[in-house]
Design an enzyme around this catalytic site. Structure first.
Site, mmCIF file in Angstrom:
data_model
loop_
_atom_site.group_PDB
_atom_site.id
_atom_site.type_symbol
_atom_site.label_atom_id
_atom_site.label_comp_id
_atom_site.label_asym_id
_atom_site.label_seq_id
_atom_site.Cartn_x
_atom_site.Cartn_y
_atom_site.Cartn_z
ATOM 1 N N HIS A 197 -3.172 6.328 4.617
ATOM 2 C CA HIS A 197 -1.756 6.532 4.930
ATOM 3 C C HIS A 197 -1.314 7.925 4.481
ATOM 4 O O HIS A 197 -1.863 8.479 3.525
ATOM 5 C CB HIS A 197 -0.887 5.535 4.152
ATOM 6 C CG HIS A 197 -0.946 4.122 4.634
ATOM 7 N ND1 HIS A 197 -1.591 3.747 5.785
ATOM 8 C CD2 HIS A 197 -0.403 2.980 4.127
ATOM 9 C CE1 HIS A 197 -1.444 2.434 5.952
ATOM 10 N NE2 HIS A 197 -0.726 1.948 4.958
ATOM 11 N N CYS A 216 0.806 -1.236 0.000
ATOM 12 C CA CYS A 216 0.000 0.000 0.000
ATOM 13 C C CYS A 216 0.836 1.281 0.000
ATOM 14 O O CYS A 216 0.584 2.194 -0.796
ATOM 15 C CB CYS A 216 -0.949 -0.002 1.200
ATOM 16 S SG CYS A 216 -0.173 -0.487 2.752
#
Lengths: 352, 352
Positions: A248, A135
């Site tokens: 994130h 990710c």
């Protein structure tokens, strides 16, 4: 999307249908009108029998088995590395293509590792398995590859601010339960995480390598090199978990061989696929994970000349970990396979 | 501490006694048995009349006024830059020394900027005012100055994970109120902060400079250069707020002219004043802000060779923002003034 080569659509199976990424995969197939002719939801026996809604229909989850992969064209897997390793050969032997979200096959030389905005051409080399990158790597790649194409990056230093979702749906619930406990002056639960993450941060708890980098950090190093086809790219990463639910953020320092004008960088990124430049300098408003949540784009901002290096650039990004960091990228790979006729059935369709 | 030159002790005033740092200053004077002969607690008229306990005695808070600084030897100020600017000359004229926690005088060439473990010698040059550095700067300085003394740092890239306490006591309460609201699916309050910090992170909201760095980042750059007496030191900082209550963390990348062996770095830091190396590689246990809370030391860990540069080192730290990042450093400066007889009254005592 046109699927003129296969009018009846694609037979899809999702392996790990009940996880945070699995759930998002199902939603994205529906939202993006992926040409699904049949959807199988596979999970551990524990979840078998439960139902999940898809296009208004309640689909029953099946326990994963060899038979389940018969008559399937495409498997989207997000059930962890050991599950992917256990079933990959069965899937390939059954004639399906596996798009795998785990780290099991990412560094395998025979497996393309793909971010569709960066290296779609690599998909053509697949031998039955395509890997979906880590990710943090996907989000960073989207923001820096457009710059790398203008001037090759010489060195990259990144510090991450990673959400709970990277550790799965249970971890997301746990960080909320921890926050509740701490607010009530109770001991926070630490089942999914080794330490409290609510009102705290800690270095990513993936196993440490001999060099002192954790596996998450080495994924950013190795996967970025593979995706960019830049095996010598110098990267150092520090991966830190923060008490955020599902997006994130990353602070990225880039070093080029020549100065990279900030105006040029902003222009390039404002036109880059999958990227949205979000900068309101007057109001001190830049990308934030709570606003990136549920969005497809990687938001990039605070693009500035590095004052410590004449050829340096600093930037900041936030992006949804479950969406572009995992499920959306996997679905985009699936769309690429359909478009470029890279599924076995479509090959067959073409060869007819 | 011996105070043989001034048997009756020091007459101390705290300006901003009710804030997060002011409260900690009072506790530290008591805990560290600072030789206080008289303690005046000064704050805005709003807080006047309230009492705070010191050495078991309830002291009444006075509204700040010119008269309040008469018969005072030492003023520890933590009430913001404008308050410090407004009262500094009055304090100096009254014959007291001001140890100022605000940024008002830090870059003034006539004002020493001190971290006692790094540049205590600079205190001797004071002309009535000594500045306490920015919190992130103090914490970073403690961890990197011992390395800088062995081999001068050539370039430094830092990304911070800053707690709510940096924005004051109200901000600490707000991040908890925000978390509570979000858990209850209500709109989080944003009075102290421009955006929700609970379950989110955002770039430090101090005013932005023309170069694209915020003031907090430029403090790290300029103050570190001044404290280290290294005006050419190349530094780039990205300052980010995280939903942590009162300890900051930092990911620091250091570049030297020659390789700096990791073993040597660990040895140096394990003996450095105010630093504790906290690394348990087997258990993936490193510094965390929840454990640094309330502690005097800066905790440093994940010290590793930078794999992107042969002369690079990476490290990670956590330290209490209110304690060593502010109040403790100020009290240590006060202790240094007493020890080196740098208070006006002690000078008088010496000249007798």
């Amino acid at each position: 999307m046109e699927v003129n080569h296969l009018s009846e659509g694609i037979r899809v199976a999702i392996l790990g249908a009940t996880g945070a990424v699995g759930t998002e995969l199902i939603q994205l197939l529906e939202e993006r009108a992926f040409p699904v002719s049949q959807l199988k939801l596979l999970a551990s026996p524990r979840s078998a029998g439960k139902t999940i809604s898809f296009r208004g229909e309640a689909l029953t989850i099946e326990a994963v088995s060899a038979e389940a992969f018969q008559d399937v064209d495409l498997v989207l897997a997000s059930a962890g590395g050991s599950t992917s390793k256990a079933w990959a050969q069965t899937i390939v032997d059954a004639g399906a293509v596996l798009v795998d979200n785990s780290s099991a096959f990412r560094m395998d030389e025979t497996v393309p590792l793909i971010v569709p905005e960066i290296n779609p051409q690599a998909a053509a080399q697949h031998q039955g398995i395509i890997a979906n990158p880590n990710c943090t790597t996907i989000l960073m790649g989207l923001a820096i590859f457009p710059l790398h194409q203008i001037q090759p990056i010489q060195r990259l230093i990144v510090a991450t601010y990673q959400s709970a979702s990277g550790a799965g749906a249970q971890a997301m619930a746990e960080v909320k339960a921890q926050a509740r406990a701490i607010l009530n002056e109770e001991t926070p639960p630490t089942d999914a995480f080794p330490y409290p993450l609510a009102f705290n941060v800690f270095p990513h708890n993936s196993p440490l390598t001999e060099q002192g980098y954790c596996q998450e950090e080495m994924k950013m190093v190795k996967e970025t090199r593979k995706i960019f086809d830049a095996p010598e790219l110098r990267i150092s990463a520090t991966c830190i978990r923060v008490p955020v639910l599902r997006a994130h953020s990353e602070a990225i320092n880039l070093e080029f061989a020549e100065p990279f004008p900030v105006g040029k960088a902003k222009e390039v990124l404002s036109q880059a696929p999958g990227v949205e430049v979000r900068e309101d300098w007057e109001n001190n408003y830049f990308p934030m994970p709570n606003e990136a949540t549920g969005k497809d784009e990687v938001f990039v901002g605070r693009i500035r000349q590095d004052i410590s290096h004449p050829c340096g650039l600093e930037l900041w990004l936030s992006g949804d970990q479950i969406r572009k960091g995992a499920a959306l990228n996997a679905v985009q790979i699936a769309e690429l396979l359909v478009k470029d006729q890279l599924l076995p059935t479509t090959e067959k369709a073409v060869s007819v």
